[in-house]
Design a protein around this motif. Structure first.
Motif, PDB file in Angstrom:
ATOM      1  N   CYS A  32     -45.081  37.773   8.752  1.00  0.00           N
ATOM      2  CA  CYS A  32     -45.528  36.439   8.325  1.00  0.00           C
ATOM      3  C   CYS A  32     -46.618  35.869   9.242  1.00  0.00           C
ATOM      4  N   VAL A  36     -42.247  28.913  10.594  1.00  0.00           N
ATOM      5  CA  VAL A  36     -41.255  29.103   9.529  1.00  0.00           C
ATOM      6  C   VAL A  36     -39.860  29.319  10.116  1.00  0.00           C
ATOM      7  N   PHE A  79     -38.141  33.874  15.679  1.00  0.00           N
ATOM      8  CA  PHE A  79     -38.396  33.959  14.231  1.00  0.00           C
ATOM      9  C   PHE A  79     -37.188  34.658  13.619  1.00  0.00           C
ATOM     10  N   GLN A 128     -46.309  37.534  -3.687  1.00  0.00           N
ATOM     11  CA  GLN A 128     -46.640  38.622  -2.762  1.00  0.00           C
ATOM     12  C   GLN A 128     -45.705  39.812  -2.979  1.00  0.00           C
ATOM     13  N   CYS A 185     -37.713  29.695   3.716  1.00  0.00           N
ATOM     14  CA  CYS A 185     -38.074  30.790   2.805  1.00  0.00           C
ATOM     15  C   CYS A 185     -36.801  31.524   2.409  1.00  0.00           C
ATOM     16  N   GLY A 197     -46.029  26.817   2.582  1.00  0.00           N
ATOM     17  CA  GLY A 197     -45.082  26.552   3.657  1.00  0.00           C
ATOM     18  C   GLY A 197     -45.052  27.760   4.569  1.00  0.00           C
ATOM     19  N   GLY A 198     -43.879  28.256   4.818  1.00  0.00           N
ATOM     20  CA  GLY A 198     -42.630  28.352   4.110  1.00  0.00           C
ATOM     21  C   GLY A 198     -42.842  28.635   2.612  1.00  0.00           C
ATOM     22  N   ASP A 199     -41.739  28.680   1.911  1.00  0.00           N
ATOM     23  CA  ASP A 199     -41.816  28.975   0.478  1.00  0.00           C
ATOM     24  C   ASP A 199     -41.471  27.719  -0.306  1.00  0.00           C
ATOM     25  N   ARG A 236     -43.200  33.628  -2.303  1.00  0.00           N
ATOM     26  CA  ARG A 236     -42.824  35.040  -2.320  1.00  0.00           C
ATOM     27  C   ARG A 236     -41.505  35.252  -3.062  1.00  0.00           C
ATOM     28  N   MET A 253     -36.688  34.757   2.321  1.00  0.00           N
ATOM     29  CA  MET A 253     -36.656  35.838   3.307  1.00  0.00           C
ATOM     30  C   MET A 253     -37.706  35.533   4.369  1.00  0.00           C
ATOM     31  N   ARG A 254     -37.409  35.899   5.605  1.00  0.00           N
ATOM     32  CA  ARG A 254     -38.425  35.726   6.644  1.00  0.00           C
ATOM     33  C   ARG A 254     -39.111  37.069   6.828  1.00  0.00           C
ATOM     34  N   CYS A 255     -40.281  37.193   6.223  1.00  0.00           N
ATOM     35  CA  CYS A 255     -41.018  38.462   6.258  1.00  0.00           C
ATOM     36  C   CYS A 255     -41.486  38.695   7.687  1.00  0.00           C
TER      37      CYS A 255
END
Ligand code: SF4
Length: 392
Positions: A153, A159, A75, A251, A146, A190-192, A222, A148-150
């Motif tokens: 997640c 993602v 990730f 978010q 995205c 998604g994803g964003d 997000r 950013m990859r939180c």
């Protein structure tokens, strides 16, 4: 002083000043112009994806350095310069913005009770990119990308790593919605989805608006928080306005994420006819206190974004270090009573594993008795109040 007058005198917790991320930008971005910084294309193209680039923003710990490399095939990290500028170097590894964005080795720990697909979205898939977990709602998984990859997640197993979702796959999802007249509420996620090109978004909205049975279109993004510059794109705002009302769920998790760019993004979305809601995730050591969330929720309401859900962190593999006990959330909800208007209080919800649905969690306000009899409620400042449930 009585409990009531003491409680009434407590000052509300508020965010006093909201800065621009451009003003906060770290020295490595000193030569970036404001128009570059406020361009979503520039922000997206300059996402931080490796340890060497991030080391120009913060002093990385040994754990973070090792994790960024080790996690790259699982990730991978991605952080917009906007979000990186919100990190507080003086807080070190405990910074709540940093913790949401920078990997730790703990993400590689395996726990038998955690899952790769915690919401059972594949089990409940109608076709590859459409999930239906409730009779009247369906979710289009429209992109793997995205801003950013939180690190917390829920969809971290999908993602950021896979090939992009094809237009044909999106069309198959739309066609399945057209064929199912029970679906009245469609989430584009998604994803964003704001990482999709505008013409793809326009096509999805146009197709869904042609379905007479679809009442509600929701966009789950997000970017309002992590790359708010996207919501200044006039072309995007024109599309959102053309298919209004679009419900935008975003978010925000911490007051450090309150920026003038995000406030502008929310003003732009509202002007385009969007209806805004926020879905926070309860994260250990990041926002697991009422005095952290209260000012965030006040600010969101001021921006026209209603706190909608406070989610217990889903049972996603790799997120054990973010999880809090349910009691933590219940205590926060209890502390909100009387402190915050009902408009600012979200539903505290657990999304049950394997797609078994959401459950609302409420602190018990009946301190003694049973319904249908004389009850005693404990009110927001801790006083027991008698209430007769048998009148009439
Ligand atoms: S923006 Fe949403 S989908 Fe993307 S990494 Fe963050 S939580 Fe996951």
């Amino acid at each position: 002083m009585s409990a009531e007058s003491e409680a009434l005198q407590r000052a509300p917790l508020v965010i006093e000043t909201v800065e621009s991320s451009y003003c906060r930008r770290p020295p490595c971005y000193r030569d970036v112009t404001e128009s570059q910084w406020q361009s979503y294309r520039w922000q997206f193209a300059h996402r931080i994806a490796d340890a060497a680039s991030l080391a120009q923003v913060i002093d990385l710990s040994a754990d973070e350095r090792e994790a960024i490399d080790a996690i790259s095939s699982v990730f991978p990290m991605a952080i917009s310069p906007h979000y990186a500028a919100l990190m507080r170097p003086e807080l070190g590894v405990t910074c709540p913005v940093r913790r949401q964005a920078v990997p730790l080795l703990a993400e590689l720990d395996h726990h038998d009770s955690l899952m790769d697909d915690p919401l059972g979205e594949r089990r409940h898939a109608v076709c590859a990119n459409l999930t239906q977990r409730y009779p009247d709602r369906a979710l289009i998984y429209a992109t793997h990308e995205c801003a950013m990859r939180c690190r917390h997640c829920t969809r971290r197993s999908r993602v950021g790593l896979m090939e992009s979702v094809s237009n044909e796959a999106i069309q198959r999802a739309i066609d399945a919605i057209k064929d199912n007249k029970n679906i009245r509420d469609v989430l584009i996620s998604g994803g964003d989805p704001l990482s999709l090109p505008n013409d793809v978004l326009r096509h999805i909205f146009a197709e869904l608006r042609q379905c007479p049975h679809v009442d509600v279109i929701r966009l789950c993004t997000r970017m309002v928080c992590t790359l708010p510059q996207r919501c200044s794109d006039p072309d995007l705002l024109g599309i959102l306005g053309a298919y209004a009302p679009i419900y935008v769920n975003t978010q925000f998790n911490h007051p450090f994420e309150a920026t003038s760019e995000a406030a502008n993004a929310m003003a732009n979305l509202r002007a385009a006819g969007c209806i805004l809601g926020n879905q926070s995730v309860l994260l250990r050591g990041i926002n697991d206190r009422a005095d952290i969330l209260e000012p965030l929720y006040r600010w969101l309401l001021r921006c026209g974004c209603r706190p909608y859900y406070l989610f217990l962190c889903d049972v996603a593999q790799g997120t054990a270090h973010f999880r809090t006990p349910i009691q933590t959330g219940l205590d926060i909800m209890k502390a909100f009573r009387g402190r915050l208007s009902g408009l600012a209080i979200p539903h505290f919800v657990v999304d049950l594993p394997d797609g078994m649905g959401k459950v609302d969690l409420c602190p018990d306000s009946i301190s003694s008795g049973k319904t249908g009899a004389a009850l005693t409620f404990r009110n927001w400042f801790g006083v027991d109040v008698k209430y007769d449930d048998c009148i009439g």
